[in-house]
Design an enzyme around this catalytic site. Structure first.
Site, PDB file in Angstrom:
ATOM      1  N   HIS A 150       0.838  -1.207   0.000  1.00  0.00           N
ATOM      2  CA  HIS A 150       0.000   0.000   0.000  1.00  0.00           C
ATOM      3  C   HIS A 150       0.872   1.256   0.000  1.00  0.00           C
ATOM      4  O   HIS A 150       1.755   1.410   0.832  1.00  0.00           O
ATOM      5  CB  HIS A 150      -0.932   0.009   1.224  1.00  0.00           C
ATOM      6  N   TYR A 166      -9.417   5.632   7.508  1.00  0.00           N
ATOM      7  CA  TYR A 166      -9.597   5.919   8.940  1.00  0.00           C
ATOM      8  C   TYR A 166     -10.569   7.089   9.037  1.00  0.00           C
ATOM      9  O   TYR A 166     -10.267   8.177   8.538  1.00  0.00           O
ATOM     10  CB  TYR A 166      -8.268   6.335   9.585  1.00  0.00           C
ATOM     11  N   PRO A 188      -4.622   0.204  18.614  1.00  0.00           N
ATOM     12  CA  PRO A 188      -4.328  -0.237  17.246  1.00  0.00           C
ATOM     13  C   PRO A 188      -4.403   0.862  16.177  1.00  0.00           C
ATOM     14  O   PRO A 188      -4.052   0.611  15.025  1.00  0.00           O
ATOM     15  CB  PRO A 188      -5.392  -1.316  16.977  1.00  0.00           C
ATOM     16  N   LYS A 223       0.695  -0.272  14.993  1.00  0.00           N
ATOM     17  CA  LYS A 223       2.087  -0.363  15.447  1.00  0.00           C
ATOM     18  C   LYS A 223       2.416  -1.583  16.319  1.00  0.00           C
ATOM     19  O   LYS A 223       3.594  -1.919  16.493  1.00  0.00           O
ATOM     20  CB  LYS A 223       2.463   0.900  16.237  1.00  0.00           C
ATOM     21  N   TYR A 266       3.845   6.346  10.178  1.00  0.00           N
ATOM     22  CA  TYR A 266       3.009   5.212   9.767  1.00  0.00           C
ATOM     23  C   TYR A 266       3.843   4.122   9.077  1.00  0.00           C
ATOM     24  O   TYR A 266       3.639   2.926   9.326  1.00  0.00           O
ATOM     25  CB  TYR A 266       1.876   5.689   8.844  1.00  0.00           C
TER      26      TYR A 266
HETATM   27  P1  RFL Z   1       1.021 -12.193  21.488  1.00  0.00           P
HETATM   28  O1  RFL Z   1       0.599 -12.250  20.099  1.00  0.00           O
HETATM   29  O2  RFL Z   1       0.019 -11.836  22.532  1.00  0.00           O
HETATM   30  O3  RFL Z   1       1.650 -13.616  21.841  1.00  0.00           O
HETATM   31  C1  RFL Z   1       1.998 -13.995  23.167  1.00  0.00           C
HETATM   32  C2  RFL Z   1       1.923 -15.505  23.261  1.00  0.00           C
HETATM   33  O4  RFL Z   1       2.323 -15.915  24.591  1.00  0.00           O
HETATM   34  C3  RFL Z   1       1.431 -16.923  25.044  1.00  0.00           C
HETATM   35  N1  RFL Z   1       1.452 -16.929  26.521  1.00  0.00           N
HETATM   36  C4  RFL Z   1       2.079 -17.848  27.261  1.00  0.00           C
HETATM   37  N2  RFL Z   1       2.817 -18.909  26.910  1.00  0.00           N
HETATM   38  C5  RFL Z   1       3.318 -19.682  27.912  1.00  0.00           C
HETATM   39  N3  RFL Z   1       3.103 -19.424  29.227  1.00  0.00           N
HETATM   40  C6  RFL Z   1       2.368 -18.348  29.622  1.00  0.00           C
HETATM   41  N4  RFL Z   1       2.159 -18.120  30.906  1.00  0.00           N
HETATM   42  C7  RFL Z   1       1.834 -17.521  28.615  1.00  0.00           C
HETATM   43  N5  RFL Z   1       1.072 -16.397  28.626  1.00  0.00           N
HETATM   44  C8  RFL Z   1       0.839 -16.056  27.361  1.00  0.00           C
HETATM   45  C9  RFL Z   1       0.086 -16.519  24.463  1.00  0.00           C
HETATM   46  O5  RFL Z   1      -0.816 -17.626  24.406  1.00  0.00           O
HETATM   47  C10 RFL Z   1       0.498 -16.021  23.071  1.00  0.00           C
HETATM   48  O6  RFL Z   1       0.485 -17.043  22.100  1.00  0.00           O
HETATM   49  O7  RFL Z   1       2.253 -11.178  21.694  1.00  0.00           O
HETATM   50  P2  RFL Z   1       3.457 -10.826  20.677  1.00  0.00           P
HETATM   51  O8  RFL Z   1       4.071 -12.068  20.104  1.00  0.00           O
HETATM   52  O9  RFL Z   1       4.322  -9.872  21.401  1.00  0.00           O
HETATM   53  O10 RFL Z   1       2.760 -10.089  19.433  1.00  0.00           O
HETATM   54  C11 RFL Z   1       2.137  -8.824  19.600  1.00  0.00           C
HETATM   55  C12 RFL Z   1       0.993  -8.661  18.600  1.00  0.00           C
HETATM   56  O11 RFL Z   1       0.153  -9.788  18.712  1.00  0.00           O
HETATM   57  C13 RFL Z   1       0.186  -7.382  18.847  1.00  0.00           C
HETATM   58  O12 RFL Z   1       1.042  -6.307  19.172  1.00  0.00           O
HETATM   59  C14 RFL Z   1      -0.655  -6.954  17.622  1.00  0.00           C
HETATM   60  O13 RFL Z   1      -1.615  -7.910  17.319  1.00  0.00           O
HETATM   61  C15 RFL Z   1      -1.345  -5.605  17.858  1.00  0.00           C
HETATM   62  N6  RFL Z   1      -2.250  -5.188  16.770  1.00  0.00           N
HETATM   63  C16 RFL Z   1      -1.748  -4.596  15.615  1.00  0.00           C
HETATM   64  N7  RFL Z   1      -0.417  -4.428  15.457  1.00  0.00           N
HETATM   65  C17 RFL Z   1       0.085  -3.907  14.292  1.00  0.00           C
HETATM   66  O14 RFL Z   1       1.310  -3.762  14.172  1.00  0.00           O
HETATM   67  N8  RFL Z   1      -0.742  -3.554  13.222  1.00  0.00           N
HETATM   68  C18 RFL Z   1      -2.083  -3.709  13.314  1.00  0.00           C
HETATM   69  O15 RFL Z   1      -2.751  -3.441  12.325  1.00  0.00           O
HETATM   70  C19 RFL Z   1      -2.647  -4.206  14.550  1.00  0.00           C
HETATM   71  N9  RFL Z   1      -3.963  -4.380  14.678  1.00  0.00           N
HETATM   72  C20 RFL Z   1      -3.638  -5.384  16.885  1.00  0.00           C
HETATM   73  C21 RFL Z   1      -4.479  -4.964  15.808  1.00  0.00           C
HETATM   74  C22 RFL Z   1      -4.192  -5.994  18.012  1.00  0.00           C
HETATM   75  C23 RFL Z   1      -5.555  -6.178  18.108  1.00  0.00           C
HETATM   76  N10 RFL Z   1      -6.033  -6.833  19.282  1.00  0.00           N
HETATM   77  C24 RFL Z   1      -7.095  -7.740  19.334  1.00  0.00           C
HETATM   78  C25 RFL Z   1      -5.305  -6.738  20.535  1.00  0.00           C
HETATM   79  C26 RFL Z   1      -5.827  -5.136  15.879  1.00  0.00           C
HETATM   80  C27 RFL Z   1      -6.397  -5.722  17.027  1.00  0.00           C
HETATM   81  C28 RFL Z   1      -7.902  -5.841  17.041  1.00  0.00           C
HETATM   82  C1  PHB Z   2      -6.287  -4.426  10.584  1.00  0.00           C
HETATM   83  O1  PHB Z   2      -6.359  -4.648   9.361  1.00  0.00           O
HETATM   84  O2  PHB Z   2      -6.620  -5.278  11.424  1.00  0.00           O
HETATM   85  C2  PHB Z   2      -5.821  -3.100  11.056  1.00  0.00           C
HETATM   86  C3  PHB Z   2      -5.331  -2.186  10.143  1.00  0.00           C
HETATM   87  C4  PHB Z   2      -4.901  -0.940  10.571  1.00  0.00           C
HETATM   88  C5  PHB Z   2      -4.969  -0.612  11.904  1.00  0.00           C
HETATM   89  C6  PHB Z   2      -5.432  -1.530  12.831  1.00  0.00           C
HETATM   90  C7  PHB Z   2      -5.874  -2.787  12.413  1.00  0.00           C
HETATM   91  O3  PHB Z   2      -4.550   0.617  12.303  1.00  0.00           O
END
Ligand code: RFL
Ligand code: PHB
Length: 390
Positions: A72, A201, A293, A297, A385
């Site tokens: 993108h 957005y 989110p 980041k 971004y």
């Molecule tokens: P995770 O993915 O939470 O993984 C941690 C893992 O550790 C396990 N765990 C354990 N294992 C053993 N013993 C324990 N006691 C444990 N406790 C926990 C868990 O089961 C899990 O598998 O952390 P990690 O690897 O640091 O990754 C981080 C990302 O997942 C997170 O920052 C992103 O998803 C955030 N996020 C977004 N980030 C972006 O860069 N771009 C995006 O567009 C974006 N959109 C989002 C998002 C997060 C969202 N939610 C639901 C929080 C959109 C959403 C809706």
């Molecule tokens: C997504 O596609 O899940 C998404 C994209 C951009 C954001 C957050 C989530 O800022």
């Protein structure tokens, strides 16, 4: 059991670190509380910075990302009946982001790990980290009802916000900073073509909305909701109606509806724990920081932490230098705080806050109008971004 680096958590942070270490010949074992399928079932991030894409290349897991990821060049800010395109490519000297789901990142890393024969222990219960303030850290856990001990040189706490690593650090050696926002995001994933080619957005009277995607046939939409909303009360029809009301007319008209394949509410939070190293225990990714989110980041910050942590561990093992280990926390945190600032700012500018006065609403619109009318301000949005340099 013994390994060089014990990694707690098989999310993107833990899997990426594991893959880079394995390729560098550094032995590691991952302990994950859930099953592999459960981890793959989480629908989260979708936007990857170039730095993260480069790390997937370095980790040898970029084949599908290169084939299926959508590059993108820009995204849109919609407000007050207007639309402003942030030309990421033009404003940053050619930088872009790639739309590729976190689920796919995780799947590619899991497959590569299996191919390399590296060990992941799923459904590890009661994981505890010990002795990291001395020279002989260890991890204890229960596997199939049997107590196990894993001796190691280092522990990487990649276990997310609710993990045990951060909680295992003595309270007087860690400082936490937090802001909890008074709303959440209701997200829907559906196999329908996206309403727009680029992300939109939207700041609207009724609240924030975001049009995102996973592919040319799969859309990801979000609407801001109050924290007392329950996902059961949101039928697909109600969701699409609310989404459309918050979007510019032409985008709303282009929304194709179809049954949701995932629907969930995520709370929004800013959080940082300092420092990120405690002797032989390192925190990385969501275990040490959370961003709302809105700036896309979270996953990208997890990748930049792993960049610094992997380099530090490789230096330790191959160059017998601890400079990277000693500098890890400071280096990672200086990038994290800037991403925290950007995510907080985007969130503040785009959402409706329950306590917002008419003056504050005008300030939001003035801020958006300024971004739209100033190349300097648009450039600042664009460079944040696409991701600040590592
Ligand atoms: P995770 O993915 O939470 O993984 C941690 C893992 O550790 C396990 N765990 C354990 N294992 C053993 N013993 C324990 N006691 C444990 N406790 C926990 C868990 O089961 C899990 O598998 O952390 P990690 O690897 O640091 O990754 C981080 C990302 O997942 C997170 O920052 C992103 O998803 C955030 N996020 C977004 N980030 C972006 O860069 N771009 C995006 O567009 C974006 N959109 C989002 C998002 C997060 C969202 N939610 C639901 C929080 C959109 C959403 C809706
Ligand atoms: C997504 O596609 O899940 C998404 C994209 C951009 C954001 C957050 C989530 O800022």
């Amino acid at each position: 059991m013994r390994t060089q680096v014990a990694i707690i958590g098989a999310g993107p942070s833990g899997l990426l670190l594991g893959q880079l270490l394995t390729r560098a010949g550094i032995d590691n074992i991952i302990l994950e509380r859930k099953s592999g399928d459960y981890v793959l079932g989480r629908i989260r991030a979708g936007v990857l910075e170039q730095g993260m894409v480069d790390m997937m290349v370095e980790a040898g897991v970029s084949e599908r990302l290169k084939a299926e990821g959508l590059v993108h060049d820009g995204f849109a800010l919609a407000f007050n009946g207007r639309r402003h395109r942030i030309d990421l490519h033009g404003l940053t000297g050619g930088k872009t982001v790639t739309v590729y789901g976190q689920t796919e990142v995780t799947r590619d890393l899991m497959d590569a790990r299996a191919d390399a024969g590296a060990v992941t222990i799923y459904e590890a219960d009661d994981v505890r980290v010990e002795g990291f303030d001395g020279d002989h850290p260890k991890v204890t856990f229960v596997q199939n009802g049997i107590a196990q001990t894993l001796d190691c040189d280092f522990i990487a706490g990649c276990d997310g916000f609710h993990g045990i690593c951060r909680q295992s650090v003595p309270q007087n050696s860690i400082t936490e900073f937090e802001r909890v926002y008074p709303f959440g995001w209701l997200g829907v994933l559906a196999d329908v073509p996206p309403a727009a080619h680029e992300l939109v957005y939207a700041n609207d009277q009724r609240g924030f909305a975001l049009c995102s995607m996973r592919s040319s046939t799969r859309s990801r939409y979000y609407v801001q909701v109050s924290l007392d909303e329950r996902v059961e009360d949101w039928s697909d029809d109600r969701f699409y109606d609310e989404l459309r009301r918050r979007l510019p007319q032409d985008v709303a008209d282009a929304v194709v509806t179809g049954p949701s394949i995932e629907k969930s509410i995520a709370p929004l939070r800013s959080f940082v724990a300092e420092p990120m190293r405690f002797g032989r225990l390192f925190l990385a990714g969501d275990a040490s920081h959370i961003v709302p989110p809105t700036g896309a980041k979270g996953l990208n910050l997890a990748a930049s932490d792993i960049r610094y942590l992997f380099d530090a561990l490789r230096e330790h093992y191959t160059e017998k230098s601890n400079a990277g280990i000693d500098g890890y926390s400071h280096k990672a945190l200086s990038r994290i705080w800037k991403a925290e600032r950007f995510s907080w700012w985007m969130t503040s500018m785009l959402h409706r806050f329950p306590s917002q006065s008419p003056f504050e609403q005008r300030m939001q619109l003035a801020e958006l109008d300024y971004v739209a009318s100033s190349v300097a301000a648009s450039t600042s949005v664009a460079e944040n971004y696409v991701g600040l340099p590592y």
